[in-house]
Design an enzyme around this catalytic site. Structure first.
Site, PDB file in Angstrom:
ATOM      1  N   ARG A   1     -98.309 -28.025 -39.070  1.00 62.73           N
ATOM      2  CA  ARG A   1     -98.701 -27.328 -37.842  1.00 62.73           C
ATOM      3  C   ARG A   1     -98.542 -28.300 -36.692  1.00 62.73           C
ATOM      4  NH1 ARG A   1     -97.953 -23.163 -39.822  1.00 62.73           N
ATOM      5  NH2 ARG A   1     -99.339 -21.386 -40.070  1.00 62.73           N
TER       6      ARG A   1
ATOM      7  N   GLU B   1     -96.876 -24.489 -29.087  1.00 58.74           N
ATOM      8  CA  GLU B   1     -95.749 -23.546 -29.270  1.00 58.74           C
ATOM      9  C   GLU B   1     -95.904 -22.322 -28.375  1.00 58.74           C
ATOM     10  OE1 GLU B   1     -95.179 -22.678 -33.429  1.00 58.74           O
ATOM     11  OE2 GLU B   1     -95.087 -24.807 -33.905  1.00 58.74           O
TER      12      GLU B   1
ATOM     13  N   HIS C   1     -89.799 -23.633 -35.824  1.00 67.59           N
ATOM     14  CA  HIS C   1     -90.793 -23.119 -36.784  1.00 67.59           C
ATOM     15  C   HIS C   1     -90.132 -22.160 -37.798  1.00 67.59           C
ATOM     16  CE1 HIS C   1     -95.399 -22.344 -37.241  1.00 67.59           C
ATOM     17  NE2 HIS C   1     -94.790 -22.325 -38.407  1.00 67.59           N
TER      18      HIS C   1
HETATM   19  C1  DGY Z   1     -96.888 -20.278 -42.552  1.00 64.88           C
HETATM   20  O1  DGY Z   1     -96.731 -19.369 -43.381  1.00 64.88           O
HETATM   21  O2  DGY Z   1     -97.976 -20.745 -42.299  1.00 64.88           O
HETATM   22  C2  DGY Z   1     -95.663 -20.816 -41.883  1.00 64.88           C
HETATM   23  O3  DGY Z   1     -95.948 -21.758 -40.915  1.00 64.88           O
HETATM   24  C3  DGY Z   1     -94.849 -19.691 -41.269  1.00 64.88           C
HETATM   25  O4  DGY Z   1     -94.328 -18.913 -42.224  1.00 64.88           O
END
Ligand code: DGY
Length: 327
Positions: free
Chosen positions: A238, A267, A285
């Site tokens: 993240r 983001e 992402h």
């Molecule tokens: C998640 O699933 O957490 C990813 O970051 C996006 O698919």
């Protein structure tokens, strides 16, 4: 029952929501909804299928109303949802972890590690601009991975898949997580170290922790300074795990050898300095963006809603304890 889906998702799974006369509304926009749009569409629904770009806090839950039984997040991470607020209200929250997503993210992590250490993006850009003049002894020198140390921060499902793949590259793997995983240590010959040791010894640091208050900005000025000079940082976890301002500085000063980022602190905004840095690789992402992973995510997100509305305990409850006190 009424169901609102905040955005169209790949595959056919949403069709299945229409069983038993369910009234299903799917946002007509191919973008994130504003909170006003989300509330006006979701008011009164029994189930919400949302994405990691939708911020769902207690106020949103209250505004949707007392019928809301389940928030099904089309993502593995659930930092966009105030899970505590949901649990207090007896609302179920589910996510979509699967082998398919884990594989996709682990593979993307390796794509980034290799792009970074072999300077693939820079070299591709040079070739396309016509800069290739034939073989030369000193252009785009990269770094061999064999014998180097990979430091995995967070050895969950994805972190351990990344670690397993490092065996193929004959790297030494060290890791840090809250509790030691002695089975993984034996199976894939990885070594538990403190975070400080990991930063000091790794040639490549790869982040695989969820975003929590504890991990927010864990990579910052101080921790970056502890990393080996010339080390590479990879983030497919993240964005806010890394304080982006401090990362820019560590790259600018030459302390880090490069960074590969699939996720960003704020983001969809990206620190503009990163665009001009040749030792940075960015992707928008997309670590879980494979047909297999997204298909599985859709299947799971829909199944959770159908289960919850049928009073069957859904798989992948983020807080299992809510089931007993559900609405
Ligand atoms: C998640 O699933 O957490 C990813 O970051 C996006 O698919």
């Amino acid at each position: 029952m009424k169901i609102f889906v905040t955005r169209q998702i790949p595959g056919e799974h949403l069709e299945k929501l229409k069983v038993n006369g369910n009234e299903v509304v799917i946002s007509e926009f191919s973008r994130t909804l504003t909170s006003e749009e989300l509330l006006s569409k979701a008011k009164g629904v029994d189930a919400l299928l949302c994405l990691l770009t939708d911020k769902i806090d207690g106020d949103v839950m209250d505004a949707i109303g007392p019928n809301l039984k389940i928030i099904s997040n089309y993502a593995v991470g659930f930092d966009n949802i105030d899970v505590k607020a949901a649990s207090e209200r007896g609302i179920l929250v589910t996510n979509t972890p699967s082998e398919e997503v884990n594989e996709a993210v682990a593979e993307h992590t390796w794509a980034l590690i290799l792009s970074l250490t072999r300077r693939i993006v820079e070299a591709d850009e040079a070739t396309r601009r016509g800069a290739y003049r034939g073989w030369e002894p000193d252009v785009f020198l990269g770094t061999n991975l064999i014998g180097k140390t990979l430091g995995i921060v967070g050895l969950g499902r994805i972190g351990s898949m990344v670690a397993r793949r490092a065996m193929g590259f004959k790297m030494n793997v060290i890791y840090n997580k809250h509790t030691r995983d002695e089975v993984a240590e034996r199976e894939i010959q990885i070594k538990f170290v403190t975070l400080d040791e990991l930063f000091a010894s790794s040639d490549v640091v790869s982040l695989h922790v969820p975003l929590t208050e504890e991990t927010r900005h864990m990579i910052n000025k101080e921790t970056l300074a502890k990393m080996k000079k010339g080390a590479f940082l990879v983030n497919t976890a993240r964005g806010p795990v890394v304080q982006e301002r401090d990362l820019v500085e560590a790259l600018r000063s030459g302390h880090l050898g490069g960074a590969a980022l699939d996720v960003f602190d704020n983001e969809p905004n990206i620190s503009p300095e990163l665009y001009d840095m040749p030792d940075v690789v960015t992707t928008p992402h997309i670590a879980s963006a494979t047909y297999e992973a997204r298909n599985k995510m859709g299947e799971q997100a829909v199944a959770s809603i159908l289960d919850a509305l049928a009073n069957t305990k859904p798989q992948n409850l983020v807080d299992e304890t809510v089931w007993e006190k559900r609405r």
